[in-house]
Design a protein around this motif. Structure first.
Motif, PDB file in Angstrom:
ATOM      1  N   LEU A 111      46.941  46.316  67.709  1.00 57.67           N
ATOM      2  CA  LEU A 111      46.916  45.400  68.662  1.00 57.67           C
ATOM      3  C   LEU A 111      45.591  45.335  69.357  1.00 57.67           C
ATOM      4  CD1 LEU A 111      48.733  43.186  70.266  1.00 57.67           C
ATOM      5  CD2 LEU A 111      49.335  45.022  71.889  1.00 57.67           C
ATOM      6  N   LEU A 112      44.929  46.294  69.765  1.00 56.98           N
ATOM      7  CA  LEU A 112      43.747  46.460  70.317  1.00 56.98           C
ATOM      8  C   LEU A 112      42.835  45.971  69.654  1.00 56.98           C
ATOM      9  CD1 LEU A 112      41.631  47.219  72.749  1.00 56.98           C
ATOM     10  CD2 LEU A 112      41.477  49.405  71.646  1.00 56.98           C
ATOM     11  N   VAL A 113      42.714  46.197  68.228  1.00 56.02           N
ATOM     12  CA  VAL A 113      41.616  45.764  67.393  1.00 56.02           C
ATOM     13  C   VAL A 113      41.700  44.222  67.125  1.00 56.02           C
ATOM     14  CG1 VAL A 113      40.781  45.694  64.871  1.00 56.02           C
ATOM     15  CG2 VAL A 113      41.363  47.835  66.140  1.00 56.02           C
ATOM     16  N   ALA A 114      43.128  43.761  66.868  1.00 56.22           N
ATOM     17  CA  ALA A 114      43.421  42.301  66.749  1.00 56.22           C
ATOM     18  C   ALA A 114      42.988  41.310  68.153  1.00 56.22           C
ATOM     19  CB  ALA A 114      45.071  42.275  66.626  1.00 56.22           C
ATOM     20  N   TRP A 115      42.830  42.053  69.248  1.00 53.14           N
ATOM     21  CA  TRP A 115      42.542  41.265  70.329  1.00 53.14           C
ATOM     22  C   TRP A 115      41.069  41.201  70.303  1.00 53.14           C
ATOM     23  CZ3 TRP A 115      43.623  38.622  74.575  1.00 53.14           C
ATOM     24  CH2 TRP A 115      44.900  38.382  75.026  1.00 53.14           C
ATOM     25  N   LEU A 116      40.350  42.308  69.936  1.00 52.27           N
ATOM     26  CA  LEU A 116      38.963  42.278  69.877  1.00 52.27           C
ATOM     27  C   LEU A 116      38.460  41.234  68.947  1.00 52.27           C
ATOM     28  CD1 LEU A 116      38.212  46.166  70.273  1.00 52.27           C
ATOM     29  CD2 LEU A 116      37.908  44.262  72.184  1.00 52.27           C
ATOM     30  N   LEU A 117      38.942  41.135  67.757  1.00 54.49           N
ATOM     31  CA  LEU A 117      38.674  40.445  66.532  1.00 54.49           C
ATOM     32  C   LEU A 117      38.877  39.083  66.944  1.00 54.49           C
ATOM     33  CD1 LEU A 117      40.048  42.264  63.719  1.00 54.49           C
ATOM     34  CD2 LEU A 117      37.557  42.199  64.289  1.00 54.49           C
ATOM     35  N   ALA A 118      39.971  38.748  67.626  1.00 53.06           N
ATOM     36  CA  ALA A 118      40.239  37.429  68.036  1.00 53.06           C
ATOM     37  C   ALA A 118      39.386  36.694  69.161  1.00 53.06           C
ATOM     38  CB  ALA A 118      41.618  37.370  68.263  1.00 53.06           C
ATOM     39  N   LEU A 119      39.152  37.853  70.088  1.00 53.44           N
ATOM     40  CA  LEU A 119      38.365  37.099  71.240  1.00 53.44           C
ATOM     41  C   LEU A 119      36.870  36.979  70.790  1.00 53.44           C
ATOM     42  CD1 LEU A 119      39.550  39.437  74.127  1.00 53.44           C
ATOM     43  CD2 LEU A 119      39.531  36.858  74.225  1.00 53.44           C
ATOM     44  N   GLY A 120      36.280  37.880  69.947  1.00 50.80           N
ATOM     45  CA  GLY A 120      35.056  37.909  69.440  1.00 50.80           C
ATOM     46  C   GLY A 120      34.858  36.539  68.750  1.00 50.80           C
ATOM     47  N   LEU A 180      47.346  39.739  62.365  1.00 51.43           N
ATOM     48  CA  LEU A 180      47.902  39.423  63.824  1.00 51.43           C
ATOM     49  C   LEU A 180      46.382  38.741  64.377  1.00 51.43           C
ATOM     50  CD1 LEU A 180      49.431  39.422  66.186  1.00 51.43           C
ATOM     51  CD2 LEU A 180      48.865  41.820  66.536  1.00 51.43           C
ATOM     52  N   ALA A 181      45.255  39.324  64.148  1.00 50.33           N
ATOM     53  CA  ALA A 181      44.060  38.621  64.556  1.00 50.33           C
ATOM     54  C   ALA A 181      43.934  37.262  64.255  1.00 50.33           C
ATOM     55  CB  ALA A 181      42.734  39.377  64.238  1.00 50.33           C
ATOM     56  N   GLY A 182      44.545  37.037  63.131  1.00 51.69           N
ATOM     57  CA  GLY A 182      44.313  35.234  62.703  1.00 51.69           C
ATOM     58  C   GLY A 182      45.332  34.594  63.474  1.00 51.69           C
ATOM     59  N   PHE A 183      46.524  35.053  63.904  1.00 54.00           N
ATOM     60  CA  PHE A 183      47.344  34.229  64.885  1.00 54.00           C
ATOM     61  C   PHE A 183      46.703  34.028  66.335  1.00 54.00           C
ATOM     62  CE2 PHE A 183      50.948  35.623  61.728  1.00 54.00           C
ATOM     63  CZ  PHE A 183      51.470  34.123  61.531  1.00 54.00           C
ATOM     64  N   LEU A 184      46.367  35.418  66.708  1.00 54.64           N
ATOM     65  CA  LEU A 184      45.916  35.182  68.141  1.00 54.64           C
ATOM     66  C   LEU A 184      44.607  34.402  68.235  1.00 54.64           C
ATOM     67  CD1 LEU A 184      46.197  39.148  69.022  1.00 54.64           C
ATOM     68  CD2 LEU A 184      47.522  37.006  70.001  1.00 54.64           C
ATOM     69  N   VAL A 227      34.889  25.395  62.519  1.00 49.40           N
ATOM     70  CA  VAL A 227      35.492  25.176  61.191  1.00 49.40           C
ATOM     71  C   VAL A 227      35.615  26.415  60.319  1.00 49.40           C
ATOM     72  CG1 VAL A 227      35.305  24.168  59.044  1.00 49.40           C
ATOM     73  CG2 VAL A 227      34.855  22.720  60.964  1.00 49.40           C
ATOM     74  N   VAL A 228      34.578  27.342  60.524  1.00 51.59           N
ATOM     75  CA  VAL A 228      34.300  28.506  60.020  1.00 51.59           C
ATOM     76  C   VAL A 228      35.491  29.272  60.496  1.00 51.59           C
ATOM     77  CG1 VAL A 228      33.206  30.527  59.407  1.00 51.59           C
ATOM     78  CG2 VAL A 228      31.862  28.390  59.262  1.00 51.59           C
ATOM     79  N   ALA A 229      35.634  29.471  62.004  1.00 52.48           N
ATOM     80  CA  ALA A 229      36.553  30.399  62.276  1.00 52.48           C
ATOM     81  C   ALA A 229      37.951  29.836  62.074  1.00 52.48           C
ATOM     82  CB  ALA A 229      36.400  30.318  63.990  1.00 52.48           C
ATOM     83  N   SER A 230      38.291  28.737  62.093  1.00 51.30           N
ATOM     84  CA  SER A 230      39.691  28.227  61.811  1.00 51.30           C
ATOM     85  C   SER A 230      40.044  28.708  60.396  1.00 51.30           C
ATOM     86  CB  SER A 230      39.520  26.652  62.025  1.00 51.30           C
ATOM     87  OG  SER A 230      41.041  26.248  61.686  1.00 51.30           O
ATOM     88  N   ALA A 261      45.781  34.946  58.935  1.00 58.16           N
ATOM     89  CA  ALA A 261      47.216  34.920  59.164  1.00 58.16           C
ATOM     90  C   ALA A 261      48.068  35.025  57.928  1.00 58.16           C
ATOM     91  CB  ALA A 261      47.528  33.559  60.211  1.00 58.16           C
ATOM     92  N   ALA A 262      47.677  34.270  57.063  1.00 57.62           N
ATOM     93  CA  ALA A 262      48.408  33.997  55.948  1.00 57.62           C
ATOM     94  C   ALA A 262      48.582  35.210  54.792  1.00 57.62           C
ATOM     95  CB  ALA A 262      47.857  32.933  55.263  1.00 57.62           C
TER      96      ALA A 262
END
Length: 299
Positions: A100-109, A177-181, A123-126, A133-134
């Motif tokens: 969960l911590l790693v997913a948050w850091l990746l998603a925020l970054g 999870l980082a993809g979703f967040l 576009v790249v991030a999306s 996520a898939a």
């Protein structure tokens, strides 16, 4: 009361659901179909464990034990379920919390980078978020083992509680999870950057990076915080697959083996502990959400 209802619903669903699985619980207690137990031994086990009673009597008997904090003994491992869970729970909680911590850091970054670098970066991030996520956990875990263990030899394919043994299982759980967040927070971050408080900060001479980290980030994080309870539940279910692939002890492998062996007390215990962890994280995310947004404290 909400937490009690969730735990009661989980205990009820597990009790009736596991009885839909073909097979005789008495036979499972005696070691499964390969044990070739005699009819007399099967009958004795049914009497000893109350399996000869009507289904509703068994159900209310189990609920009564659970209300007294008695999770019973494992059919397959011949040990108290509470002791088994005490041995397996810390490893799974550590794995899920790190993921969960790693997913948050990746998603925020990724969300912060794309917000500060225009439409092309968005576009790249999306694309990266949708791809992450898939990806199913089992496929991602296999690719990580193939790349970092078999090809590069950097990390062990079998997980332990050492730092290098945790990297691949944590990544296998965290990346989807980082993809979703990331998708949720990037959209929220873009909205926050066009809000009146962001425009006011720019008018005072603050740069885009300052507006993002000092003003927009707290508002943009709110949807992600609200999703953290669901995310932790998702990580616990994903741990079943990841712990099996990386041969890592934990609740996930314990649950898989218990379902295979029709070990009803152990399945019920794992499900109740997972539900309780989900409830606790939901409560914690609600507290964090109120701490981040003063408007919710006043509501």
């Amino acid at each position: 009361m909400g937490a009690v209802f969730v735990l009661w619903a989980v205990a009820t669903l597990i009790f009736f659901g596991i009885r839909l699985i073909p097979g005789d619980p008495a036979e499972a207690i005696l070691g499964g179909p390969g044990s070739q137990a005699s009819p007399e031994a099967l009958e004795q086990v049914r009497r000893d464990y109350g399996l000869d009673q009507p289904l509703l009597v068994q159900y209310f008997t189990q609920l009564g034990r659970l209300l007294q904090g008695d999770l019973g003994d494992s059919y397959s491992l011949r040990m108290p379920v509470a002791e088994l869970l005490g041995n397996q729970l810390p490893g799974t909680l550590l794995l899920s919390a790190l993921a969960l911590l790693v997913a948050w850091l990746l998603a925020l970054g990724l969300a912060g980078w794309s917000t500060l670098n225009g439409k092309a970066a968005a576009v790249v991030a999306s694309g990266l978020e949708i791809a992450a996520a898939a990806v199913p956990h089992f496929w991602l875990a296999s690719i990580l083992i193939l790349l970092f263990s078999n090809t590069l030899g950097w990390l062990p394919p079998v997980s332990t509680n050492s730092a290098d043994g945790l990297v691949l299982p944590v990544l296998a759980l965290a990346l989807p999870l980082a993809g979703f967040l990331g998708q949720v927070m990037r959209e929220s971050m873009l909205n926050a950057m066009t809000s009146p408080f962001a425009l006011s900060a720019r008018a005072r001479g603050e740069g885009e990076t300052g507006v993002l980290f000092r003003h927009a980030l707290r508002h943009a994080a709110l949807p992600g915080i609200a999703l953290s309870g669901w995310a932790f539940g998702s990580l616990l279910s994903g741990a079943v697959v990841v712990e099996s692939i990386f041969a890592r002890p934990g609740l996930g492998r314990t649950l898989l083996n218990a379902v295979t062996l029709r070990d009803i007390p152990l399945v019920t215990g794992v499900a109740l502990v997972s539900a309780l962890a989900y409830v606790v994280v939901m409560a914690a995310s609600d507290v964090a959400e109120r701490a981040a947004d003063p408007r919710l404290r006043a509501a």
